[in-house]
Design an enzyme around this catalytic site. Structure first.
Site, PDB file in Angstrom:
ATOM      1  N   ASP A  45       0.659  -1.244  -0.091  1.00 25.33           N
ATOM      2  CA  ASP A  45       0.036   0.109   0.037  1.00 25.33           C
ATOM      3  C   ASP A  45       0.861   1.274   0.101  1.00 25.33           C
ATOM      4  OD1 ASP A  45      -2.243  -1.384  -0.210  1.00 25.33           O
ATOM      5  OD2 ASP A  45      -2.846  -1.147   1.797  1.00 25.33           O
ATOM      6  N   ASN A 122      -5.071   8.782   2.095  1.00 23.79           N
ATOM      7  CA  ASN A 122      -5.349   8.103   3.293  1.00 23.79           C
ATOM      8  C   ASN A 122      -5.907   9.163   4.397  1.00 23.79           C
ATOM      9  OD1 ASN A 122      -4.701   5.679   2.690  1.00 23.79           O
ATOM     10  ND2 ASN A 122      -3.142   5.276   4.217  1.00 23.79           N
ATOM     11  N   GLU A 123      -4.959  10.206   4.871  1.00 23.39           N
ATOM     12  CA  GLU A 123      -5.428  11.058   5.971  1.00 23.39           C
ATOM     13  C   GLU A 123      -4.351  12.290   5.831  1.00 23.39           C
ATOM     14  OE1 GLU A 123      -2.254   8.717   6.771  1.00 23.39           O
ATOM     15  OE2 GLU A 123      -4.019   7.579   7.405  1.00 23.39           O
ATOM     16  N   ASP A 150      -3.922  16.161  21.942  1.00 24.20           N
ATOM     17  CA  ASP A 150      -2.395  15.742  21.201  1.00 24.20           C
ATOM     18  C   ASP A 150      -2.799  16.218  19.696  1.00 24.20           C
ATOM     19  OD1 ASP A 150      -1.525  14.891  23.370  1.00 24.20           O
ATOM     20  OD2 ASP A 150      -1.442  12.857  22.777  1.00 24.20           O
TER      21      ASP A 150
END
Length: 264
Positions: A45, A122-123, A150
């Site tokens: 990936d 993805n992000e 965080d």
């Protein structure tokens, strides 16, 4: 058809890369690293993720297909033993295009009129270098909450099985044009309060993050890390662009989820 083949860089992947390239050239296809219509990735990936960023400027004209030389991947669904079969499919078989939504991230800086636009498969994450991140979270132009903790992770549906899942986010089917916001260790007490649950936003809903405390910010886009001294805002929404995968056979998403997280 014009194609290129990318590799993770290990010996097994490099050998397969050269085999695939030779086979496709024998079938009369044209090798073109600059403007391929098909990108075959060999590795996993991460290799496909890198190829996506390498060719993110021509997503309308390029389709991706992955061979994994390690563990089963969510994007790379072919195995080395199937290389000959895949090559024949690419050269001879009409293929189906499956499109997955992407995340658009726009970063605006303090004292700078210019902005940065990025696409994530993805992000995207936002964190502070030291101490807690304090940030307004606006949805569709209205302040939803003040986040303290965080950091935050904003993921695509196809990326929901990655960092988002580790944060307790939901697994979303990649056919859903949406983004998901998950918290990283939020501070919740009598003084500070967040919703404490992942949020799923549909297409055309924009999330705007505005850091409130005077800290240096770290932003990641997939596997890339961007260090910023001061960020005015970070805007996230479903991108207009989509990634295109070449499908030559069924590749059920929930089967991939089961094989990755449940199957022994």
């Amino acid at each position: 058809m014009k194609f290129t083949v990318t590799s993770r860089g290990d010996d097994v992947s490099n050998t397969l890369q050269q085999r695939i390239k030779s086979y496709l050239l024998e079938f009369g296809l044209t090798h073109d690293e600059e403007a391929p219509e098909m990108v075959v990735t060999v590795g996993g990936d991460g290799t496909l993720l890198q190829a996506f960023h390498d060719y993110s400027d021509r997503l309308e004209d390029t389709a991706f297909v992955g061979i994994h030389t390690g563990h089963l991947g969510f994007y790379a669904d072919w195995v080395p033993d199937e290389v000959e079969k895949l090559v024949i499919h690419i050269a001879k078989t009409p293929y189906q295009i499956v499109e997955y939504p992407l995340l658009e991230v726009v970063i605006r800086h303090e004292g700078n009129v210019n902005s940065e636009r990025h696409l994530a498969l993805n992000e995207c994450t936002i964190k502070s270098f030291e101490g807690s991140l304090v940030s307004n979270v606006e949805i569709k132009g209205d302040v939803f909450e003040i986040f303290r903790g965080d950091g935050l992770c904003i993921s695509t549906p196809s990326g929901s099985t990655a960092y988002n899942k580790a944060l307790g986010g939901a697994i979303l089917h990649p056919s859903l044009a949406s983004i998901q916001i998950s918290e990283m260790a939020s501070i919740n007490n009598r003084v500070y309060r967040t919703v404490g649950s992942p949020l799923v936003l549909p297409q055309h809903h924009t999330c705007l993050l505005k850091p409130l405390n005077d800290v240096d910010i770290q932003v990641t886009i997939d596997h890339y890390t961007l260090d910023h001294k001061r960020i005015k805002s970070l805007q996230c929404r479903v991108a207009e662009e989509k990634i295109r995968f070449a499908r030559f056979r069924p590749f059920p998403f929930w089967k991939r989820v089961k094989e990755s997280f449940i199957r022994e």
